[in-house]
Scaffold this active site. Structure first.
Site, PDB file in Angstrom:
ATOM      1  N   ARG A  90       5.927 -23.564 -28.399  1.00  0.00           N
ATOM      2  CA  ARG A  90       5.072 -24.111 -27.357  1.00  0.00           C
ATOM      3  C   ARG A  90       4.810 -23.065 -26.273  1.00  0.00           C
ATOM      4  O   ARG A  90       5.743 -22.456 -25.767  1.00  0.00           O
ATOM      5  CB  ARG A  90       5.776 -25.306 -26.729  1.00  0.00           C
ATOM      6  CG  ARG A  90       4.848 -26.343 -26.198  1.00  0.00           C
ATOM      7  CD  ARG A  90       5.637 -27.330 -25.369  1.00  0.00           C
ATOM      8  NE  ARG A  90       6.262 -28.395 -26.145  1.00  0.00           N
ATOM      9  CZ  ARG A  90       5.667 -29.545 -26.411  1.00  0.00           C
ATOM     10  NH1 ARG A  90       4.448 -29.764 -26.014  1.00  0.00           N
ATOM     11  NH2 ARG A  90       6.297 -30.476 -27.089  1.00  0.00           N
ATOM     12  N   ARG A 100       3.296 -19.405 -34.361  1.00  0.00           N
ATOM     13  CA  ARG A 100       4.736 -19.649 -34.380  1.00  0.00           C
ATOM     14  C   ARG A 100       5.532 -18.413 -34.006  1.00  0.00           C
ATOM     15  O   ARG A 100       5.326 -17.345 -34.558  1.00  0.00           O
ATOM     16  CB  ARG A 100       5.175 -20.158 -35.735  1.00  0.00           C
ATOM     17  CG  ARG A 100       5.326 -21.646 -35.713  1.00  0.00           C
ATOM     18  CD  ARG A 100       6.110 -22.136 -36.857  1.00  0.00           C
ATOM     19  NE  ARG A 100       5.789 -21.394 -38.063  1.00  0.00           N
ATOM     20  CZ  ARG A 100       6.352 -21.633 -39.218  1.00  0.00           C
ATOM     21  NH1 ARG A 100       7.226 -22.601 -39.329  1.00  0.00           N
ATOM     22  NH2 ARG A 100       6.040 -20.933 -40.271  1.00  0.00           N
ATOM     23  N   ASP A 103      10.531 -18.727 -37.126  1.00  0.00           N
ATOM     24  CA  ASP A 103      10.478 -19.376 -38.441  1.00  0.00           C
ATOM     25  C   ASP A 103      11.917 -19.582 -38.901  1.00  0.00           C
ATOM     26  O   ASP A 103      12.694 -18.628 -38.948  1.00  0.00           O
ATOM     27  CB  ASP A 103       9.716 -18.474 -39.420  1.00  0.00           C
ATOM     28  CG  ASP A 103       9.595 -19.094 -40.801  1.00  0.00           C
ATOM     29  OD1 ASP A 103       9.406 -20.328 -40.891  1.00  0.00           O
ATOM     30  OD2 ASP A 103       9.698 -18.351 -41.794  1.00  0.00           O
TER      31      ASP A 103
END
Ligand code: AMP
Length: 170
Positions: A90, A100, A103
């Site tokens: 975010r 992203r 991961d």
């Protein structure tokens, strides 16, 4: 056995990041994993620098593997890992998800072999990825990967893509 009596399962989780201070992203995710209910990060590998799998121009990745003892069932653990990914992806104050920044892959869960719609364990990419196998072999030499065999044999037959050690393990 945990304090609450739940059986503990040894899992290995792969971490990767190539955005927004990758080392900090990996450390933050390790902290979040360690705070999951019934879960402890008992060790982590050193950090490794790898080239992106895709041909697209993007920064190198930083990768590591964590040894985790957990009372959470595999799908629940995956769900929590995806929540951690979302929280770290975010953009503060932003309206939408960022690319992203972390991961998380559930590489191995005890002796389990799982092939469900949302979860494959051992992780399907494991035997093709030096950035997974090298840190895994460092953490758990002699590990027998369920359905695949010894981590060192897997590493020997894995294509090498110029993985570099980033710092010493803790
Ligand atoms: P990726 O974007 O490559 O991280 O893939 C995420 C998707 O892979 C999710 O929809 C997961 O349900 C699925 N998945 C299947 N097996 C695994 C696994 N062992 N670890 C993490 N994600 C998995």
């Amino acid at each position: 056995v945990a304090h609450n009596g739940s059986p503990q399962n040894r899992a290995y989780i792969g971490l990767g990041s190539n955005l927004a201070d990758p080392q900090a992203q990996i450390m933050r995710a390790l902290g979040a994993l360690d705070r999951l209910p019934g879960t402890r990060v008992v060790a982590r590998s050193g950090l490794y620098v790898s080239r992106p799998l895709a041909d697209l121009p993007q920064p190198d990745y930083l990768n590591a593997v964590a040894t985790v003892d957990t009372a959470l069932a595999p799908h629940r653990l995956l769900h929590e890992m995806q929540r951690i990914e979302r929280e770290q992806g975010r953009v503060p104050g932003g309206e939408r998800w960022a690319a992203r920044t972390i991961d998380l892959d559930l590489l191995i869960y005890g002796q389990s072999v799982i092939r469900s719609a949302s979860l494959s364990v051992p992780h399907p990419g494991l035997s093709q990825r030096d950035f997974v196998l090298q840190p895994l072999a460092e953490l758990a030499p002699g590990l027998d990967v369920p359905s695949l065999g010894k981590v060192h044999s897997l590493l020997e037959s894995c294509p090498r893509r110029g993985l570099r050690r980033f710092e010493a393990s803790r």
